[in-house]
Enzyme design. Sequence first.
Site, mmCIF file in Angstrom:
data_model
loop_
_atom_site.group_PDB
_atom_site.id
_atom_site.type_symbol
_atom_site.label_atom_id
_atom_site.label_comp_id
_atom_site.label_asym_id
_atom_site.label_seq_id
_atom_site.Cartn_x
_atom_site.Cartn_y
_atom_site.Cartn_z
ATOM 1 C CG ASP A 1 -2.118 -0.941 0.982
ATOM 2 O OD1 ASP A 1 -2.654 -0.957 -0.141
ATOM 3 O OD2 ASP A 1 -2.467 -1.671 1.915
ATOM 4 C CG ASP B 1 -7.567 -3.318 -3.798
ATOM 5 O OD1 ASP B 1 -7.948 -4.278 -4.476
ATOM 6 O OD2 ASP B 1 -8.102 -3.007 -2.725
HETATM 7 N N1 GLY Z 1 -7.372 -1.213 -0.913
HETATM 8 C C1 GLY Z 1 -8.327 -1.653 0.000
HETATM 9 C C2 GLY Z 1 -9.700 -1.204 -0.284
HETATM 10 O O1 GLY Z 1 -10.000 -0.672 -1.319
HETATM 11 O O2 GLY Z 1 -10.538 -1.409 0.565
#
Ligand code: GLY
Length: 396
Positions: A116, A175
Amino acid sequence: MTTRLGSIAFFLFSFFSLQAQQSDSSLIVKIRNNMQLAVEQYKLLDANVPEGRMPQNFSEQSGKLVTSNTKWWCAGFFPGTLWYIFEYTKDPAIRALAEKRLKLMEPEKHFKSNHDLGFMMYCSFGNAYRITGDPSYKATIDTSAMSLATRFRPGIQSIQSWDSSKNFSCAVIVDNMMNLELLTWVSNNGGDQLFRDIAVTHANTTIERQFRPNNSAYHVLDYSLAQNKLLRKTTWQGAHDTSAWARGQAWALYGFTMMYRLTRDTRYLDQANKIAAFVLNHGHLPKDGIPFWDFDAKEIPNTFRDASAAAILASALIELSAYVSGSLTSSYLLSAETMLNTLSSETYLAKQGTNGGFLLKHSVGALPLNGEVDVALTYADYYFVEAMLRYLARKG
Ligand code: GLY
């Protein structure tokens, strides 16, 4: 006869152009008001969040504000949104808040525990550097790219999203497309070419493995790193393994649009157009443009909408509309306008002094895990503000 037809055509053209201009200008007025609201709300949000913490969510039902430390994947969105608000307003008080919260994020440039880092460090420091040109911010972005690159696994041609756990062996989630901006930007701005190569490899693998024939994205691919083998295509936050989790589709659309901007590789543009077609033509996309949390949720229409997915989609569609032509351009812009108009309505937009200081209500974090359902979320606000500024820029 020809002259008469010509006059009618001219009248119709003028009428529809005028209508389009009026709807543009009414959205522009709303956006200008929303940005003034953002100044007041984000000062309130800052006052509500203890020093050393970041806002995470707010529940209207319970009245509870949840905060996070700087390792939470969303920690960079608060400073990022403050930077966007400063960029628009030039309010020195907002800049001071942005600098204060940004400082907290700096040590995370060494964070390597998940994928992330792009969200955390690019949405925060990327905006700070773009707006101020301060070289110390660029140094932080460069180090963050190095940290993220350690998660590339050549055997599966992908960046590992999450470490091994009882749920997944080596999860790569859709994501992850969003984190490629950090890597590609650093290479494009004087950094090692390796980061861009990793991003391109990951994006290509995503096209190859993460989409269904209908161009919707699986949420999670789980791999065995010991065997360099794909074990299963599954989900974590979606309704079921083969469902189209709304935010996942939004990340995919935004991610491929952004990768086209940064590489000019038309494979990414094609992929973005395919995802847009899936989302915008879906029978379960409500007319007001705000998706349900999963396009395949069996409770539709009696289930939650996800304002965060709409905000991300709107921002991506405004950008994508500039890379296509003709009816696609107008249809993407119209869809984004619908989403922004609905997000600007009383249903979604907070009144000043409410919602803990957040802008948008009604987002869904992870419904199957009963986490953050129907709450305000930092990333909904971040992409909403980004989309509004993109729209203003687009309309000159
Ligand atoms: N990247 C995690 C979400 O979109 O919840």
